[in-house]
Write a protein that holds these residues in place. Structure first.
Motif, short mmCIF file in Angstrom:
data_model
loop_
_atom_site.label_atom_id
_atom_site.label_comp_id
_atom_site.label_asym_id
_atom_site.label_seq_id
_atom_site.Cartn_x
_atom_site.Cartn_y
_atom_site.Cartn_z
N TRP A 81 0.84 -1.20 0.00
CA TRP A 81 0.00 0.00 0.00
C TRP A 81 0.87 1.25 0.00
O TRP A 81 1.93 1.30 0.61
N LYS A 82 0.39 2.30 -0.64
CA LYS A 82 1.09 3.59 -0.65
C LYS A 82 0.09 4.70 -0.37
O LYS A 82 -1.06 4.65 -0.80
N GLU A 83 0.55 5.71 0.36
CA GLU A 83 -0.27 6.87 0.67
C GLU A 83 -0.05 7.97 -0.36
O GLU A 83 1.07 8.16 -0.86
N HIS A 84 -1.10 8.70 -0.64
CA HIS A 84 -1.02 9.85 -1.54
C HIS A 84 -1.85 10.99 -0.96
O HIS A 84 -2.92 10.74 -0.40
N ASP A 85 -1.36 12.20 -1.09
CA ASP A 85 -2.15 13.38 -0.78
C ASP A 85 -2.42 14.10 -2.10
O ASP A 85 -1.48 14.60 -2.74
N ILE A 86 -3.66 14.12 -2.51
CA ILE A 86 -4.03 14.59 -3.85
C ILE A 86 -4.77 15.92 -3.77
O ILE A 86 -5.70 16.07 -2.98
N GLU A 87 -4.33 16.86 -4.58
CA GLU A 87 -5.00 18.16 -4.65
C GLU A 87 -6.28 18.03 -5.47
O GLU A 87 -6.30 17.41 -6.54
N THR A 88 -7.37 18.58 -4.94
CA THR A 88 -8.66 18.56 -5.63
C THR A 88 -9.22 19.99 -5.65
O THR A 88 -8.67 20.88 -4.99
N PRO A 89 -10.29 20.23 -6.39
CA PRO A 89 -10.87 21.58 -6.39
C PRO A 89 -11.32 22.06 -5.02
O PRO A 89 -11.54 23.26 -4.84
N TYR A 90 -11.47 21.14 -4.06
CA TYR A 90 -11.97 21.52 -2.74
C TYR A 90 -10.99 21.19 -1.62
O TYR A 90 -11.39 21.02 -0.48
N GLY A 91 -9.71 21.11 -1.96
CA GLY A 91 -8.70 20.86 -0.94
C GLY A 91 -8.01 19.52 -1.12
O GLY A 91 -8.26 18.77 -2.06
N MET A 92 -7.12 19.21 -0.18
CA MET A 92 -6.35 17.98 -0.25
C MET A 92 -7.18 16.78 0.18
O MET A 92 -8.04 16.88 1.06
N LEU A 93 -6.88 15.65 -0.43
CA LEU A 93 -7.58 14.40 -0.12
C LEU A 93 -6.55 13.30 0.11
O LEU A 93 -5.65 13.10 -0.70
N HIS A 94 -6.69 12.61 1.23
CA HIS A 94 -5.77 11.53 1.58
C HIS A 94 -6.28 10.23 1.00
O HIS A 94 -7.42 9.84 1.21
N VAL A 95 -5.41 9.54 0.25
CA VAL A 95 -5.79 8.32 -0.46
C VAL A 95 -4.73 7.26 -0.22
O VAL A 95 -3.53 7.56 -0.18
N VAL A 96 -5.15 6.03 -0.04
CA VAL A 96 -4.24 4.89 0.11
C VAL A 96 -4.56 3.90 -1.01
O VAL A 96 -5.71 3.54 -1.21
N ILE A 97 -3.54 3.46 -1.73
CA ILE A 97 -3.78 2.66 -2.93
C ILE A 97 -2.81 1.48 -2.98
O ILE A 97 -1.68 1.54 -2.48
N ARG A 98 -3.28 0.39 -3.56
CA ARG A 98 -2.44 -0.78 -3.81
C ARG A 98 -2.68 -1.27 -5.23
O ARG A 98 -3.83 -1.43 -5.65
N GLY A 99 -1.62 -1.51 -5.95
CA GLY A 99 -1.73 -2.03 -7.31
C GLY A 99 -1.81 -0.91 -8.34
O GLY A 99 -1.68 0.27 -8.03
N ALA A 100 -1.99 -1.31 -9.57
CA ALA A 100 -2.11 -0.39 -10.69
C ALA A 100 -3.29 -0.82 -11.55
O ALA A 100 -3.70 -1.99 -11.50
N PRO A 101 -3.88 0.11 -12.32
CA PRO A 101 -5.00 -0.27 -13.18
C PRO A 101 -4.67 -1.47 -14.05
O PRO A 101 -3.58 -1.57 -14.61
N LYS A 102 -5.61 -2.40 -14.14
CA LYS A 102 -5.40 -3.66 -14.87
C LYS A 102 -6.35 -3.72 -16.06
O LYS A 102 -7.52 -4.03 -15.92
#
Length: 413
Positions: A67-88
Motif C-alpha cells: 500500500w502507498k499513501e497519496h495526498d491529492i490536490e482537488t478543487p476543494y482541498g487535499m484528499l488523503h488516499v491509500v492505494i495498492r496495485g495499478a489499473p489492470k
C-alpha cells in the motif's frame, strides 16, 4: 421480496445546485490542474501500537501489502488516499469511502483482511479514500475552516480517478461514504460501473431530526453520538466488545475537532435527487448495478429501504444481513465478501475466483446460494473479463457465470 413490492415514503423537497452547473464547474477546475502534480507519495507505515485490538492487528495487512499513501490536490482541498496495485486493463478500480466517525482503516480493514476478499482484490487496483482530516495522524483543521459539503466531497473524487488513470470504479461505501459515492455516480455516471452501498440514507434531515441531533450533541459526548449512528441499539445496550473497541478508537485515533466538522456536514446533507423511472417527471436514478446492504435492526435500516424504492429494480439487489448489527463489514466480513464476489461476477468480472469450498472450506449458507442463483447467468454468455461484457441474464446455478440482476430482492444471510 418479489419484483414490484416496495415501501413508499412521502417525498421531500430540497434546494439544490443544478447538476449540470456543478459538473461544469468541477470539470473546468480539474482542467486547470491537469498539468500540475501535487502528490506526496510515501510507503504506509504501521501506526504506533497501543491497546491490542482486532482493528489494530489489521494494520499489519495494510503495512505489508504494497500500500502507498497519496495526498491529492482537488478543487476543494487535499484528499488523503491509500492505494495498492495499478489499473489492470479495462477493469475498474475498487474505491472505498468510509462512514463518519471512521477512516479507511477503522471502516474497512477487517473486511479487506478477510482471506476470500484478498483473493478477489488481487485482480483489481484498490483505492481507499479518507474524508478530509479523518485519517490517522491528520493535523487539526484551522479554526474557521469551512469543511466541504457532501456535494463537494463527491466532487473531489474525479481528481482521484484522473490522477491514477482509472477508467472507472466499483465503489464500496458505508453510511456517509455510501451517500458520497451515490452522489458521485449521479453526477459522473460514466465513471462508475457499480456500487455496493452499506447503511445508505438518501434523505436529508428535516427540522425535527436536525433539532434532535443538535440536542443529542449538547447532552452526549461526540464519540457516543457517533456510536449511536454506527451501531444497533442492541449492540449499544449490550456494550459489546466491538462497541468498546470502536469507542476507544474513535477517541484516540480520529481528531475530534475534524470529526465534528465532518459530522456536522453529514447532518446538513440534502436529499439525494433519485427517483425510480416513471415515478416523477424527469426522474434520475443510479444507472449502474447497485447492491444495498444493511444489518438487521441497524440504525440505517429505514433509509436503506427507502433508497431501494428509488432505484431501478432490474439492476438492484437489497441484501439484509442477519446477526450483523450496524456494521456488517466488521461483524460479517465473510458473508459480505461472498455477496461482493457474486456482485462482481454479475458484472462480468472475476469469473474464475478461487472457491474455498473446493478445498474443504466452509460452504455458504442456503440464503447465499439463493443469492448466487438469482444473480448469475450461464457461462456461455461470458466474454473476456477485461473486454466487452454480455449481461443477458438467464437462470443458472453456476457460481462462475455472469449476468445482470433480474430484480430487486431481499436476502437474509
Amino acid at each position: 421480496m418479489g419484483p414490484g413490492l416496495f415501501w413508499n415514503f412521502p417525498s421531500k423537497t430540497s434546494c439544490t445546485v443544478p447538476q449540470s452547473l456543478l459538473q461544469t464547474m468541477l470539470l473546468s477546475r480539474m482542467a486547470a490542474m491537469k498539468d500540475q502534480q501535487f502528490t506526496e507519495e510515501k510507503p504506509l507505515l504501521p501506526e504506533s501500537r497501543g491497546q491490542e485490538t482486532e482493528m489494530e492487528n489489521c494494520d499489519t495487512f495494510v503495512a505489508t501489502g504494497g500500500w502507498k499513501e497519496h495526498d491529492i490536490e482537488t478543487p476543494y482541498g487535499m484528499l488523503h488516499v491509500v492505494i495498492r496495485g495499478a489499473p489492470k486493463g479495462n477493469k475498474p478500480a475498487i474505491l472505498t469511502y468510509h462512514d463518519v466517525g471512521l477512516n479507511h482503516k477503522l471502516c474497512f480493514n477487517t473486511f479487506f483482511h478477510n482471506e476470500d476478499m484478498q483473493e478477489i482484490t488481487k485482480h483489481f487496483v484498490v483505492c481507499h479514500v479518507d474524508a478530509p482530516g479523518q485519517h490517522i495522524g491528520a493535523p487539526q483543521m484551522p479554526q474557521g475552516y469551512q469543511y466541504p459539503t457532501m456535494d463537494q466531497l463527491a466532487g473531489m473524487l474525479p481528481s482521484v480517478v484522473q490522477h491514477f488513470g482509472f477508467k472507472s470504479i466499483v465503489g464500496i461505501g458505508v453510511g456517509a461514504g455510501a451517500y458520497i459515492l451515490a452522489k458521485f455516480a449521479l453526477i459522473f455516471p460514466d465513471l462508475v460501473e457499480g456500487l455496493v452501498l452499506l447503511n445508505i440514507d438518501p434523505n436529508g434531515k428535516g427540522w425535527i431530526d436536525w433539532a434532535a441531533t443538535k440536542l443529542s450533541g449538547l447532552t452526549s459526548a461526540l464519540p457516543d453520538t457517533v456510536l449511536a449512528h454506527l451501531f444497533s441499539q442492541e449492540e449499544l445496550m449490550n456494550n459489546t466488545e466491538i462497541v468498546q473497541n470502536y469507542r476507544q478508537q474513535i477517541n484516540n485515533t480520529v481528531n475530534q475537532f475534524n470529526l465534528q466538522l465532518f459530522w456536522n456536514m453529514y447532518n446538513s446533507r440534502r436529499d439525494l435527487e433519485m427517483n425510480r423511472s416513471g415515478s416523477v417527471l424527469n426522474a434520475k436514478t443510479l444507472s449502474c448495478p447497485a447492491m444495498l446492504v444493511v444489518g438487521d435492526n441497524a440504525p440505517a435500516e429505514e433509509g436503506v429501504v427507502e433508497c431501494n424504492s428509488k432505484l431501478d429494480p432490474t439492476n438492484t439487489t437489497f441484501l439484509k444481513m442477519a446477526d450483523s448489527g450496524g456494521m456488517p463489514q466488521i461483524t460479517q466480513p465473510g458473508k459480505l465478501t461472498e455477496a461482493f464476489k457474486y456482485f462482481l461476477q454479475g458484472m462480468g468480472y472475476i469469473a474464475y475466483v478461487k472457491d474455498r469450498r473446493m478445498s474443504g472450506g466452509p460452504v455458504p449458507s442456503a440464503s447465499m446460494t439463493r443469492l448466487v442463483r438469482s444473480r448469475t447467468a450461464s457461462l456461455t454468455s461470458a466474454g473476456s473479463v477485461d473486454g466487452s461484457r454480455n449481461r443477458a441474464c438467464t437462470n443458472s446455478d453456476s457460481s462462475e457465470g455472469v449476468g445482470q440482476v433480474s430484480h430487486t430482492m431481499e436476502v437474509s444471510c
